[in-house]
Design a protein around this motif. Structure first.
Motif, short mmCIF file in Angstrom:
data_model
loop_
_atom_site.label_atom_id
_atom_site.label_comp_id
_atom_site.label_asym_id
_atom_site.label_seq_id
_atom_site.Cartn_x
_atom_site.Cartn_y
_atom_site.Cartn_z
N SER A 26 -27.01 -34.03 -56.39
CA SER A 26 -26.44 -34.29 -57.71
C SER A 26 -26.46 -33.01 -58.54
O SER A 26 -27.06 -32.00 -58.15
N ASP A 79 -22.40 -39.57 -50.21
CA ASP A 79 -21.22 -40.12 -49.54
C ASP A 79 -19.91 -39.54 -50.07
O ASP A 79 -18.87 -40.19 -50.04
N ALA A 80 -19.96 -38.29 -50.55
CA ALA A 80 -18.74 -37.66 -51.06
C ALA A 80 -17.87 -37.18 -49.92
O ALA A 80 -18.34 -36.86 -48.83
N LYS A 81 -16.57 -37.12 -50.17
CA LYS A 81 -15.62 -36.65 -49.17
C LYS A 81 -15.42 -35.15 -49.32
O LYS A 81 -15.53 -34.60 -50.42
N PRO A 106 -15.40 -32.23 -59.33
CA PRO A 106 -16.85 -32.30 -59.12
C PRO A 106 -17.50 -30.95 -58.88
O PRO A 106 -16.85 -29.97 -58.52
N THR A 143 -22.43 -35.45 -54.68
CA THR A 143 -22.85 -36.85 -54.81
C THR A 143 -23.03 -37.42 -53.41
O THR A 143 -22.49 -36.88 -52.44
N LEU A 191 -18.21 -30.35 -50.27
CA LEU A 191 -17.95 -31.70 -50.73
C LEU A 191 -18.64 -31.94 -52.06
O LEU A 191 -19.53 -31.19 -52.46
N GLY A 192 -18.21 -32.97 -52.76
CA GLY A 192 -18.76 -33.28 -54.06
C GLY A 192 -20.27 -33.48 -54.01
O GLY A 192 -20.80 -34.00 -53.03
#
Length: 494
Positions: free
Chosen positions: A211, A91-93, A115, A89, A86-87
């Motif tokens: 990040s 709460d990324a999907k 991302p 970041t 997932l990304g």
């Protein structure tokens, strides 16, 4: 609340009950051959239960076309597991969410918003979990095919062949998969040693949790232009994934992965047969200079390049050797060994490779790569003819490997082939699944003999430009050593 004192009789009764329960659940007696002195027998190899991967952000180009691919070797139906990328970041999907081993899954993203990814796999999807991102940029300063394998986060990385010279833009991508901030230092070493950084720019670089951060290497030492340099990335706190994205004006772009850990002998596998320029960059981190013998492992065996038989690398200083059109129409791998085995100084190395000429040039990198070990995998291979080429090198002894092409992301039947390698030689293989559609994975397993090093070249030509990228394969560390233990009930009475 007060507790009643434990009497001696009660203690004895409790201990007897505990001992009885332990005896009822005790494992079977140790098999024949177990250590007779009560010490643990030799360790067993067991599949890893969890794997972590970090993928850098693909491109800053608005016309970039990126493919993500994930794969775990093995057969479906062997148990439960989960995996997702997932990304990077909060709460990324999920971008990729494989469901079973043996079947690759893919996803695409366009533009500069694709991302960086972080992810984990557990259960049957953890051992050997592999992911790859491949980006194609058709025009512009960053034109080219940029490919990189996602890696486990770490704390120490070496990048020979970076540059801060005019016309080059080298960005180091730092991705933090954890819930706490990482603190990173970056040092640059040129031909005269450590480059003096601009005040406060190369130390204590903060990478926030979940990040990614990009750092332009030329900004770390703006008063010094280094045509060829070595970057050393370390963390003071936490861990990161680290890769360098290179763009060279008029030549092309690609990812530069980290070199294998410093060692006295190195193998740089998979230099394309049609390379028009090969430039070796080497660095010795220690205090002793290195004198190296150079050989090219070609299809017919190891040869010594005329005029480039040896290389002297001063400790702490980046050294460059222009090998020009080293391969001369045959694929090969560069072998670096100490001129005197008794005086082997560990070093790191990479080669900058160019295919084509004039306005049709394209850039790639081949860093030193560890052996495939028991098993290694590379994802995102393409079934089109002459697109995927696997290079296999046996640097020191004869060897045999098994190569398996998985089904494609769109279907197909797996295919396997055994390859026998002579010591000092490089063999190439173009293997694809039968009826394969979409991208597929290649897995290399050592069957017998000495160590084998491997790399995959992915060629995606565009308008006469031989766009390509090279990824090395190294041991997937899908198993870990687990000491054998036996039960000793006497500890209950001590």
């Amino acid at each position: 609340m007060k507790r009643a004192p434990l009497t001696l009789a009660a203690a004895v009764a409790a201990l007897a009950a505990l001992t009885g329960a332990a005896a009822l659940t005790a494992p079977a007696p140790a098999p024949a051959g177990a250590a007779a002195d009560g010490k643990a027998a030799s360790a067993a190899r067991m599949p890893v239960e969890r794997s972590l991967l970090v993928c850098p952000g693909p491109s800053s180009s608005d016309i970039a076309e990126t493919t993500y691919t994930s794969f775990t070797p093995g057969a479906a139906g062997g148990g439960k597991g989960s995996a997702r990328l997932l990304g990077a970041t909060k709460d990324a999907k999920p971008v990729l969410e494989p469901k079973e081993p043996g079947k690759p899954v893919g996803a695409t993203a366009n533009g500069a918003d694709a991302p960086a990814l972080t992810g984990s796999a557990d259960g049957v999807l953890a051992p050997g979990w592999t992911a790859q991102l491949t980006t194609k940029v058709s025009v512009g300063r960053a034109r080219g095919v940029l490919g990189v394998g996602c890696t486990a986060p770490g704390t120490d990385f070496w990048f020979p062949a970076v540059s801060t010279a005019k016309g080059r833009e080298d960005y180091i991508h730092l991705t933090n998969p954890d819930d706490a901030a990482a603190i990173v230092d970056v040092k640059l070493f040129g031909p005269d040693g450590l480059a003096k950084p601009d005040a406060g720019t190369s130390e204590n670089i903060r990478v926030d949790p979940k990040s990614t951060k990009t750092v332009l290497l030329s900004s770390l030492a703006p008063n010094t232009q280094l045509a060829d340099a070595t970057a050393h990335v370390t963390t003071r706190a936490g861990r990161v994934g680290a890769s360098v994205q290179v763009g060279e004006e008029g030549v092309g772009a690609d990812w530069l992965p980290a070199s294998a850990d410093p060692a006295g002998s190195l193998v740089l596998p998979g230099i394309p047969a049609d390379a028009t320029s090969v430039r070796l960059v080497a660095f010795v981190p220690g205090e002793e200079d290195a004198d190296l013998k150079l050989r090219l492992a070609a299809p017919g065996g190891a040869i010594t390049p005329a005029g480039n038989e040896q290389l002297h690398v001063k400790a702490g200083m980046t050294t460059v050797m222009d090998l020009k059109d080293l391969t001369r129409g045959e694929p090969g791998s560069l072998l670096l060994t100490p001129a005197d085995p008794a005086k082997a100084s560990p070093l790191v190395a990479a080669v900058r490779v160019v295919r084509g000429s004039g306005a049709k040039q394209e850039l790639g990198f081949v860093p030193a790569t560890g052996p495939v070990g028991a098993r290694a995998t590379v994802a995102d291979n393409r079934p089109e003819e002459n697109t995927t080429l696997l290079s296999l090198t046996a640097p020191t002894a004869d060897a045999k490997v098994k190569v398996t092409a998985s089904p494609g992301t769109g279907g197909g039947e797996p295919a396997s082939q055994e390859v026998t390698l002579k010591a000092g030689s490089t063999q190439t293989l173009n293997l694809a699944p039968a009826g394969g559609k979409g991208s597929y994975a290649l897995t290399v397993e050592t069957v017998s003999g000495g160590p084998v090093h491997a790399a995959r070249t992915l060629s995606l030509p565009h308008e006469g430009v031989a766009m390509f990228t090279v990824q090395g394969l190294s041991d997937d560390h899908s198993t870990v050593s687990v000491p054998r233990a036996s039960q000793d009930l006497s500890v209950l009475t001590r």
